[in-house]
Scaffold this motif. Sequence first.
Motif, PDB file in Angstrom:
ATOM      1  N   LEU A 155     -10.479   0.808  29.823  1.00 15.89           N
ATOM      2  CA  LEU A 155     -11.872   0.899  29.375  1.00 15.89           C
ATOM      3  C   LEU A 155     -12.398   2.330  29.487  1.00 15.89           C
ATOM      4  CD1 LEU A 155     -13.693  -2.334  30.631  1.00 15.89           C
ATOM      5  CD2 LEU A 155     -12.828  -1.792  28.341  1.00 15.89           C
ATOM      6  N   GLU A 175     -14.180   4.054  26.303  1.00 17.78           N
ATOM      7  CA  GLU A 175     -15.509   4.664  26.330  1.00 17.78           C
ATOM      8  C   GLU A 175     -15.474   6.126  25.907  1.00 17.78           C
ATOM      9  OE1 GLU A 175     -16.668   3.839  30.324  1.00 17.78           O
ATOM     10  OE2 GLU A 175     -17.619   1.930  29.803  1.00 17.78           O
ATOM     11  N   ARG A 219     -18.932  -4.210  32.572  1.00 12.17           N
ATOM     12  CA  ARG A 219     -18.511  -3.078  31.736  1.00 12.17           C
ATOM     13  C   ARG A 219     -18.338  -3.511  30.282  1.00 12.17           C
ATOM     14  NH1 ARG A 219     -13.985   1.033  33.680  1.00 12.17           N
ATOM     15  NH2 ARG A 219     -14.997   2.189  31.991  1.00 12.17           N
ATOM     16  N   PHE A 220     -17.732  -4.672  30.083  1.00 13.24           N
ATOM     17  CA  PHE A 220     -17.576  -5.165  28.715  1.00 13.24           C
ATOM     18  C   PHE A 220     -18.935  -5.473  28.094  1.00 13.24           C
ATOM     19  CE2 PHE A 220     -13.137  -5.825  29.891  1.00 13.24           C
ATOM     20  CZ  PHE A 220     -12.472  -5.598  28.688  1.00 13.24           C
ATOM     21  N   LEU A 256     -20.660  -2.144  26.984  1.00 15.97           N
ATOM     22  CA  LEU A 256     -19.926  -1.116  26.248  1.00 15.97           C
ATOM     23  C   LEU A 256     -20.779  -0.509  25.133  1.00 15.97           C
ATOM     24  CD1 LEU A 256     -16.320  -2.566  25.782  1.00 15.97           C
ATOM     25  CD2 LEU A 256     -16.942  -0.502  27.044  1.00 15.97           C
ATOM     26  N   SER A 283     -17.967  -5.101  20.562  1.00 17.15           N
ATOM     27  CA  SER A 283     -16.707  -5.636  21.087  1.00 17.15           C
ATOM     28  C   SER A 283     -16.490  -7.047  20.546  1.00 17.15           C
ATOM     29  CB  SER A 283     -16.711  -5.649  22.619  1.00 17.15           C
ATOM     30  OG  SER A 283     -17.721  -6.509  23.116  1.00 17.15           O
ATOM     31  N   HIS A 310     -17.736 -10.186  25.853  1.00 19.34           N
ATOM     32  CA  HIS A 310     -17.703  -9.479  24.571  1.00 19.34           C
ATOM     33  C   HIS A 310     -18.911  -9.870  23.718  1.00 19.34           C
ATOM     34  CE1 HIS A 310     -13.582  -9.008  25.953  1.00 19.34           C
ATOM     35  NE2 HIS A 310     -13.351  -8.151  24.976  1.00 19.34           N
ATOM     36  N   GLU A 332     -25.680   0.677  22.755  1.00 16.54           N
ATOM     37  CA  GLU A 332     -25.652   0.644  24.216  1.00 16.54           C
ATOM     38  C   GLU A 332     -27.024   0.304  24.783  1.00 16.54           C
ATOM     39  OE1 GLU A 332     -24.144   3.264  28.039  1.00 16.54           O
ATOM     40  OE2 GLU A 332     -24.588   4.300  26.152  1.00 16.54           O
TER      41      GLU A 332
END
Length: 246
Positions: free
Chosen positions: A41, A45, A92-93, A96, A100, A119, A209
Amino acid sequence: MGERGSPGPELRQDGELLILDLGPDQNLFDGNRVAWINSLLDEVEQAPTPRALITTASGKHWCNGADLGWIFGIGESGLESFAADVLRLYARFVALPMISVAALQGHAFANGVMLALAHDYRLMQCGRGRMGLPYADAGFFYTWGEISLLRAKLPPFTALEMTTTSRTYDADAAAERGLVDLAVRDEPVLTAAAEFARPLAYKNAGVIEALKRHLFADALEALCGPRATATGHGGHEPARPSLERW
């Protein structure tokens, strides 16, 4: 899971698309695999725009959950830390700075379902796998972070049905319940996911984001906050490490 040279997660690029392949086996979570995915990841990123992420796998499983043999081997002292690491991986997913897509070519259970829900979108191959949360049958407790992710990503009826009945869903049933966005029948799910994700790679990364951090603020706080690993078993404070909930 073995060292980095053994079969496991891999990252490759197809034009605007970053393809994260979870691996060829059951792709069970342990400490090494979580760290491995986190390192990939980092690369995701740092990739230049335009970009979108597709997470898939190359065997009959997408992700079958946690490696219970490994879990019981780390003892009480390591469990709380590992649980927190897994929840932060989901976060984190969720956050992102790109779109995703989980392309489920096979089975996803327990932590695998949670990873898919982290996701933005989910596509599932018809006739190739099932999804389910078996915690209520197995006697495993949900963490506050997991419950918050379920609430953020699923219709309330689906979240209740999944968690209380431990029902498993094929692709058509998962699409009907809002667990996945598309049941893919006439082509490989990775092909369909690429067709779906490629135009979305050109969305403004900063906007995406910021949008996700606002839209899923409560879930992100729950996944990363001090109550993340609380189970509600015996109160609402962070639970003592207990192998029972795994």
